[in-house]
Design a protein around this motif. Structure first.
Motif, PDB file in Angstrom:
ATOM      1  N   GLU A   1      -1.214   7.662   1.594  1.00  0.00           N
ATOM      2  CA  GLU A   1      -0.858   6.222   1.579  1.00  0.00           C
ATOM      3  C   GLU A   1      -0.761   5.896   3.108  1.00  0.00           C
ATOM      4  O   GLU A   1      -1.254   4.750   3.590  1.00  0.00           O
ATOM      5  CB  GLU A   1       0.317   6.127   0.944  1.00  0.00           C
ATOM      6  CG  GLU A   1       0.293   6.048  -0.510  1.00  0.00           C
ATOM      7  CD  GLU A   1       1.544   5.612  -1.246  1.00  0.00           C
ATOM      8  OE1 GLU A   1       2.592   5.222  -0.536  1.00  0.00           O
ATOM      9  OE2 GLU A   1       1.395   4.900  -2.262  1.00  0.00           O
ATOM     10  N   ILE A   2      -0.277   6.677   4.002  1.00  0.00           N
ATOM     11  CA  ILE A   2      -0.402   6.672   5.447  1.00  0.00           C
ATOM     12  C   ILE A   2      -1.798   6.340   5.943  1.00  0.00           C
ATOM     13  O   ILE A   2      -1.990   5.452   6.597  1.00  0.00           O
ATOM     14  CB  ILE A   2       0.424   7.571   6.238  1.00  0.00           C
ATOM     15  CG1 ILE A   2       1.988   7.488   5.663  1.00  0.00           C
ATOM     16  CG2 ILE A   2       0.357   7.411   7.589  1.00  0.00           C
ATOM     17  CD1 ILE A   2       2.755   8.582   6.089  1.00  0.00           C
TER      18      ILE A   2
ATOM     19  N   ARG B   1      -3.000   3.007   5.092  1.00  0.00           N
ATOM     20  CA  ARG B   1      -2.419   1.926   5.612  1.00  0.00           C
ATOM     21  C   ARG B   1      -2.907   1.695   7.067  1.00  0.00           C
ATOM     22  O   ARG B   1      -2.864   0.661   7.289  1.00  0.00           O
ATOM     23  CB  ARG B   1      -0.810   2.153   5.624  1.00  0.00           C
ATOM     24  CG  ARG B   1       0.181   1.306   6.167  1.00  0.00           C
ATOM     25  CD  ARG B   1       0.162   0.058   5.270  1.00  0.00           C
ATOM     26  NE  ARG B   1       0.717  -1.170   5.868  1.00  0.00           N
ATOM     27  CZ  ARG B   1       0.537  -1.884   6.821  1.00  0.00           C
ATOM     28  NH1 ARG B   1      -0.934  -1.713   7.548  1.00  0.00           N
ATOM     29  NH2 ARG B   1       1.052  -2.905   7.281  1.00  0.00           N
ATOM     30  N   PHE B   2      -3.003   2.800   7.778  1.00  0.00           N
ATOM     31  CA  PHE B   2      -3.209   2.431   9.069  1.00  0.00           C
ATOM     32  C   PHE B   2      -4.536   2.619   9.369  1.00  0.00           C
ATOM     33  O   PHE B   2      -5.081   3.623   9.967  1.00  0.00           O
ATOM     34  CB  PHE B   2      -2.280   3.663  10.092  1.00  0.00           C
ATOM     35  CG  PHE B   2      -0.906   3.432   9.932  1.00  0.00           C
ATOM     36  CD1 PHE B   2      -0.373   2.184  10.462  1.00  0.00           C
ATOM     37  CD2 PHE B   2      -0.042   4.083   9.288  1.00  0.00           C
ATOM     38  CE1 PHE B   2       1.090   2.022  10.622  1.00  0.00           C
ATOM     39  CE2 PHE B   2       1.317   3.812   8.968  1.00  0.00           C
ATOM     40  CZ  PHE B   2       2.004   2.850   9.630  1.00  0.00           C
TER      41      PHE B   2
ATOM     42  N   ILE C   1       2.629  13.280  -0.612  1.00  0.00           N
ATOM     43  CA  ILE C   1       2.410  11.807  -1.583  1.00  0.00           C
ATOM     44  C   ILE C   1       2.174  10.687  -0.492  1.00  0.00           C
ATOM     45  O   ILE C   1       1.339   9.882  -0.410  1.00  0.00           O
ATOM     46  CB  ILE C   1       3.575  11.484  -2.145  1.00  0.00           C
ATOM     47  CG1 ILE C   1       3.342  12.367  -3.635  1.00  0.00           C
ATOM     48  CG2 ILE C   1       3.371   9.990  -2.796  1.00  0.00           C
ATOM     49  CD1 ILE C   1       4.417  12.084  -4.757  1.00  0.00           C
ATOM     50  N   ALA C   2       3.036  10.907   0.787  1.00  0.00           N
ATOM     51  CA  ALA C   2       2.954   9.907   1.760  1.00  0.00           C
ATOM     52  C   ALA C   2       1.555  10.044   2.495  1.00  0.00           C
ATOM     53  O   ALA C   2       1.102   8.876   2.806  1.00  0.00           O
ATOM     54  CB  ALA C   2       4.225  10.075   2.550  1.00  0.00           C
TER      55      ALA C   2
ATOM     56  N   VAL D   1      13.992  11.440  -0.201  1.00  0.00           N
ATOM     57  CA  VAL D   1      14.427  12.465   1.010  1.00  0.00           C
ATOM     58  C   VAL D   1      15.556  11.952   1.593  1.00  0.00           C
ATOM     59  O   VAL D   1      16.797  12.712   1.789  1.00  0.00           O
ATOM     60  CB  VAL D   1      13.276  12.494   2.182  1.00  0.00           C
ATOM     61  CG1 VAL D   1      13.981  13.241   3.029  1.00  0.00           C
ATOM     62  CG2 VAL D   1      12.180  13.103   1.478  1.00  0.00           C
TER      63      VAL D   1
ATOM     64  N   ALA E   1       7.026  14.819  -0.925  1.00  0.00           N
ATOM     65  CA  ALA E   1       7.128  13.440  -0.434  1.00  0.00           C
ATOM     66  C   ALA E   1       6.147  13.514   0.678  1.00  0.00           C
ATOM     67  O   ALA E   1       5.569  12.395   0.780  1.00  0.00           O
ATOM     68  CB  ALA E   1       8.452  13.184   0.340  1.00  0.00           C
TER      69      ALA E   1
ATOM     70  N   THR F   1       5.490   6.305  -1.016  1.00  0.00           N
ATOM     71  CA  THR F   1       5.833   6.361   0.122  1.00  0.00           C
ATOM     72  C   THR F   1       7.239   5.737   0.100  1.00  0.00           C
ATOM     73  O   THR F   1       8.173   6.818   0.271  1.00  0.00           O
ATOM     74  CB  THR F   1       5.209   6.162   1.339  1.00  0.00           C
ATOM     75  OG1 THR F   1       3.695   6.322   1.207  1.00  0.00           O
ATOM     76  CG2 THR F   1       5.572   6.748   2.602  1.00  0.00           C
TER      77      THR F   1
ATOM     78  N   ALA G   1       0.768  -1.217   0.017  1.00  0.00           N
ATOM     79  CA  ALA G   1       0.127   0.040   0.117  1.00  0.00           C
ATOM     80  C   ALA G   1       0.794   1.280   0.075  1.00  0.00           C
ATOM     81  O   ALA G   1       0.239   2.500  -0.188  1.00  0.00           O
ATOM     82  CB  ALA G   1      -0.823   0.138   1.206  1.00  0.00           C
ATOM     83  N   MET G   2       2.235   1.103   0.122  1.00  0.00           N
ATOM     84  CA  MET G   2       3.087   2.292   0.369  1.00  0.00           C
ATOM     85  C   MET G   2       4.178   2.533  -0.533  1.00  0.00           C
ATOM     86  O   MET G   2       5.034   2.836  -0.064  1.00  0.00           O
ATOM     87  CB  MET G   2       3.398   2.604   1.791  1.00  0.00           C
ATOM     88  CG  MET G   2       2.475   2.461   2.822  1.00  0.00           C
ATOM     89  SD  MET G   2       2.241   3.516   4.242  1.00  0.00           S
ATOM     90  CE  MET G   2       3.824   3.285   4.907  1.00  0.00           C
TER      91      MET G   2
ATOM     92  N   LEU H   1      -2.380  15.693  -3.768  1.00  0.00           N
ATOM     93  CA  LEU H   1      -1.732  16.457  -4.351  1.00  0.00           C
ATOM     94  C   LEU H   1      -2.277  17.405  -4.955  1.00  0.00           C
ATOM     95  O   LEU H   1      -2.004  18.692  -5.245  1.00  0.00           O
ATOM     96  CB  LEU H   1      -0.813  15.812  -5.488  1.00  0.00           C
ATOM     97  CG  LEU H   1       0.771  16.366  -5.595  1.00  0.00           C
ATOM     98  CD1 LEU H   1       1.293  16.561  -4.543  1.00  0.00           C
ATOM     99  CD2 LEU H   1       1.314  15.608  -6.855  1.00  0.00           C
TER     100      LEU H   1
ATOM    101  N   MET I   1       9.455   7.903  -1.893  1.00  0.00           N
ATOM    102  CA  MET I   1       9.596   9.304  -1.573  1.00  0.00           C
ATOM    103  C   MET I   1      10.604   9.242  -0.545  1.00  0.00           C
ATOM    104  O   MET I   1      11.260  10.182  -0.170  1.00  0.00           O
ATOM    105  CB  MET I   1       8.433   9.932  -1.290  1.00  0.00           C
ATOM    106  CG  MET I   1       7.432  10.209  -2.290  1.00  0.00           C
ATOM    107  SD  MET I   1       8.007  11.180  -3.507  1.00  0.00           S
ATOM    108  CE  MET I   1       8.772  12.577  -3.018  1.00  0.00           C
TER     109      MET I   1
END
Lengths: 235, 298, 399
Positions: free
Chosen positions: C150-151, C154-155, C146-147, B279, C143, B272, B268-269, C271, B275
């Motif tokens: 998804e986070i 996910r949780f 985008i994260a 970083v 970053a 991430t 699912a990530m 985004l 990314m």
């Protein structure tokens, strides 16, 4: 007829002109020096001639008005050795020389010229496959001159070629320039801040002050003028 | 073992696509010193264009080439018309224009072709039985195509840059545009060409990626690929072609391994993961593995 | 009086007409300020008579505006382009949502938490800015942007995942001291957003006049120069990003209270949202006080206006085209342009402005009534009205 005839040239950055109404004449086969202090507009003049910045006024080569794009200027037979050498540091010495011949199509002639200039500047021959960025300042200056000569110019422009170089290397550089001037009768326009050596080559000297041409004369007449001598020749 | 090889191969395949788009990013960066945020969307537009051509009855290979041509023209025009005039203003202005292109192109695709998922056919036979086995893992036709495409493009680029005069001029402009101009190189043409080639390579990446992408061809297809390509290009040093290829493969494999073996991340990530790598690269090693130029650092 | 004018003429650049100077603290300044405050309050009161639907739209504009004020702090004033503010907005929104649902917080009390979390996340994202800048810093913010979705996905046991969070309206009842019923939530949020927006704008206005504010603009315009002036550039950047995150997080909290439903896929925290916020900032005017409000008004209403002839992706095309057109033709944005125009006629200057003081003392000398500082009718300006759209000293006048 002059090889390079500049008249009424004005140029600058943005709205304000840095140099105004500049006129310089470089007779065929001769060397002309432009003297001027820091910020007098020497580099601006050179950049304007070569089409790196917009200009007004006339630039003629052998009596023919030339275009304002950098490629037009090179095609017309004018090549600049830029201030700071403009070395293509990530390219090899050989590639730097090849780029110098960007507008030429004669493969054989290009190869001949590469051979010739690496003979004239032996330091380059030793380092042909080395990245140009790894060369010393003096070597980079030789490379910059050789690269400009690869275009087979009628007129070679040099913007402060002695800047940041050791006196011995400067002497060697000017000796080489004189040889080239004599052998190929390449006309030269050399801009210098401290120009004793360049004056040895020159048939005439122009003085640039705050964006204007204030005096033209022979090297001798400049040397006789105590004030000028102190200000620009340092003795 | 089989599972590992399968994941490895999947990583290499994804990595090939990342590498192709990363090559496009590097081409642009070498031309104008910009990271083209819209590179993935240029590729998306070109891929949709190719899909549409297939629908008109064109053979797939011809449609892909036409898509590449469209990508070339689109990117070259963007450089000349939109990027170059604002580059003098500021970096921020350039970024904003790229962001505008990103948003505009993506939405334009949706507007022209709709937001539903399309099926882009593969260039080679790609049925359930069209595979061969490698260490017990199945390798399908379109997978091989991406590998071959990456190899061919890398070879062509290498020849272009090391053997041709045009490539020499492109390297000269990338190094120092003003010095190149002083020797008579037509820098304006070179910059457009750099962007154009980037557009064409990106279009190829887009057309090849879509048969592999889980959602086939849709407006969201290219963005994850763009993120992977960004990570790849940065890892490679942003101005190194070899770096882009190696970086792409590394990112592809790492992503496959992380999503396969790190349960917290799972499937699912993916973005991430990429990314986070970006970083890390930026903070730890801003020049990447092969970068020659010092990035602007505080 | 004439002598002063003459003296100034000599130093005055080519301006056809000198603007009226409005010195801060003067009576005229106070009158103008009072009129403006009155007008704003009046407009806000008129807003309460709108239909429920229109009022909720205006609330949406104000909430977006607060988020953009946050973005403006980092991008407009300090030059750190953030493509990740959607996530900061989301952090605030989910903080509010989760606190209300799982911890039975009263909505209003979640806002400080949303703000604090936004501040913390902003600080963390700002740290890479110590080492990298420009384009590369934008990538870091990307970053984050985008994260975030998804986070959230996910949780899911914590955030509701892809299914989203639904805050029922019974949990969003206005506090009892307002005297409003749960069916008047629209009015409550309208008022809350209005007050919040005004407070946040005043805070930013004062911040930009402080030493920190000057350092921020210095970072944007002359990073190298101000570092040699002893400004701690790194610290300024990190703090700016923290503050920016705090404001945007606060807006996110309000958003959760207003909408009551949060989802990682709807475009509220992706985004797309970031691009919407950036577009709003540039339309309104990056680095201006009023820009966020003007820009948010346009971005909230523009898609609605155009959706009458087509729907969906058109807003993306519009945002994209608008951004590009703005960069080319009006980089200063609407508020920036307005400032330039208004400054031709009126300029607000600090009370210690030399021209204003000279005028005041000359009034004294000529036996005029001493009133402190009155507007100068024909006083010259030291500078012609320029395009530096962010001069805080003039912002009062464009209100």
């Amino acid at each position: 007829m002059s090889a390079l005839e500049i008249s009424g040239l004005s140029a600058g950055y943005g709205a304000a002109d840095v140099v105004r109404d500049i006129s310089i004449s470089v007779p065929a086969g001769e060397v002309v020096v432009v003297l001027g202090a820091n910020g007098a507009g020497k580099t601006t003049t050179m950049r304007a001639i070569c089409g790196l910045i917009d200009r007004r006024g006339s630039v003629r080569v052998d009596g023919v008005e030339i275009g304002t794009k950098p490629a037009d200027v090179v095609r017309a037979g004018v090549s600049l050795v830029p201030q700071g050498r403009g070395t293509l540091g990530t390219l090899t010495v050989l590639d730097n020389l090849r780029v110098g011949a960007a507008l030429r199509g004669d493969r054989a002639g290009i190869a001949d010229d590469i051979e010739r200039w690496t003979t004239v500047f032996p330091v380059l021959a030793e380092r042909v496959d080395q990245r140009a960025g790894t060369l010393s300042g003096g070597e980079q200056q030789m490379l910059a001159v050789a690269r400009a000569l690869m275009a087979r110019p009628r007129v070679l422009l040099c913007d402060e070629p002695s800047l940041g170089l050791a006196p011995r290397i400067v002497q060697h550089l000017f000796a080489t320039l004189r040889d080239i001037n004599r052998e190929d009768s390449t006309s030269m326009l050399i801009v210098e801040q401290n120009a004793e050596l360049a004056m040895d080559l020159a048939s005439s000297v122009n003085l640039l002050e705050v964006g204007r041409m204030v005096r033209t004369g022979t090297p001798a007449s400049f040397r006789e003028d105590t004030e000028l001598r102190r200000a620009y020749l340092g003795y | 073992m089989e599972l590992f090889v399968e994941r490895l191969l999947a990583g290499v395949t994804n990595g090939s696509i990342f590498a192709l788009l990363a090559l496009a990013l590097v081409m642009v960066y070498r031309s104008t010193g910009t990271l083209n945020f819209a590179q993935g969307e240029f590729a998306l537009f070109s891929a949709f264009f190719a899909w549409w051509l297939v629908g008109t009855g064109l053979p797939v290979w011809a449609a892909v080439i036409a898509g590449m041509l469209a990508g070339f023209l689109l990117c070259a025009a963007a450089e000349r018309g939109l990027i170059r005039p604002v580059q003098k203003k500021s970096e921020l202005a350039t970024l904003i224009v790229a962001l505008g292109l990103f948003s505009g192109l993506n939405a334009a695709v949706a507007l022209i072709w709709g937001t539903d998922t399309k099926v882009m056919p593969s260039i080679v036979p790609n049925g359930l039985d069209d595979y061969f086995e490698l260490f017990g893992a199945r390798v399908y036709g379109d997978t091989v195509v991406t590998w071959v495409a990456l190899a061919v493009v890398t070879l062509l680029m290498t020849v272009l840059f090391t053997k041709t005069e045009l490539g020499l001029h492109m390297r000269a402009v990338a190094d120092n545009a003003e010095s190149a101009a002083l020797t008579g190189v037509n820098t304006s043409r070179i910059l457009m060409l750099g962007w154009g080639l980037a557009g064409a390579i990106g279009a190829l990446a887009g057309s090849l990626a879509t048969p592999l992408a889980p959602e086939q061809l849709s407006v969201t297809t290219m963005f994850p690929i763009f993120i992977g390509a960004c990570a790849a290009a940065l890892l490679g040093g942003l101005d190194s072609l070899a770096g882009a290829v190696i970086g792409g493969l590394i990112i592809g494999v790492v992503e496959a391994m992380v999503t396969g073996y790190v349960p917290l991340v799972g499937g699912a990530m993916q973005q991430t993961t990429a990314m986070v790598m970006i970083v890390l690269i930026l903070v730890v090693r801003p020049n990447g593995l092969f970068g020659s130029k010092e990035l602007e650092r505080v | 009086m004439p002598t002063v004018t003459d003296r100034e003429r000599t130093t005055e650049p080519r301006t056809e007409r000198s603007p009226v100077l409005l010195a801060e603290g003067s009576r005229a300044y106070r009158i103008v300020a009072l009129v403006i405050v009155g007008a704003i309050t009046g407009l806000a009161l008129i807003g309460t008579t709108l239909s429920v639907y229109r009022m909720s739209q205006v609330t949406a504009v104000m909430i977006t505006a607060i988020a953009v004020v946050g973005l403006n702090l980092a991008t407009g004033y300090t030059g750190l382009l953030s493509i990740g503010h959607s996530a900061l907005f989301g952090v605030g929104a989910y903080a509010t949502g989760i606190l209300i649902l799982d911890y039975a917080y009263s909505p209003l009390l979640t806002l400080p938490v949303a703000t604090a979390l936004g501040f913390a996340v902003g600080l963390i994202v700002g740290v890479p800015a110590l080492r990298i800048r420009g384009l590369y810093f934008s990538l870091v913010t990307l970053a984050l942007g985008i994260a975030f979705p998804e986070i959230i996905r996910r949780f899911d046991d914590f955030t509701g995942g892809a299914a989203g969070l639904l805050i029922r309206s019974q949990f969003l009842t206005p506090p009892s001291w307002t005297g409003l019923t749960r069916f008047e939530r629209g009015l409550w949020l309208y008022g809350l957003s209005f007050v919040s927006l005004v407070v946040v704008m005043l805070l930013v206005r004062n911040l930009m006049r402080s030493r920190t504010g000057i350092a921020m603009r210095g970072v944007r315009d002359h990073e190298v120069a101000i570092r040699s002036n002893g400004v701690d550039v790194a610290r300024t950047k990190v703090i700016t990003f923290g503050l920016s995150g705090a404001i945007t997080g606060y807006a996110g909290g309000l958003f959760a209270m207003n909408v009551g439903a949060l989802s990682p896929d709807g475009g509220s925290f992706t985004l797309v949202k970031s691009i919407e916020l950036i577009t709003a900032m540039f339309i309104g005017g990056a680095g201006t006080l009023l820009g966020p409000l003007i820009g948010s008004t346009v971005t909230v209403f523009l898609p609605e206006l155009t959706s009458t002839w087509t729907t969906g992706p058109i807003s993306g095309v519009l945002f994209g085209v608008t951004l590009i057109v703005l960069v080319f033709f009006m980089p200063e944005g609407i508020a920036g342009r307005l400032q330039i125009v208004i400054r031709r006629f009126v300029r607000v200057v600090p009370s210690d402005h030399p021209v204003a003081r000279r005028r005041a003392s000359s009034t004294q000398n000529s036996g005029g009534k001493v009133t402190g500082e009155e507007p100068v009718a024909a006083g010259g300006a030291e500078h012609p009205p320029g395009p530096n759209s962010d001069d805080a000293s003039s912002e009062g006048s464009s209100r």
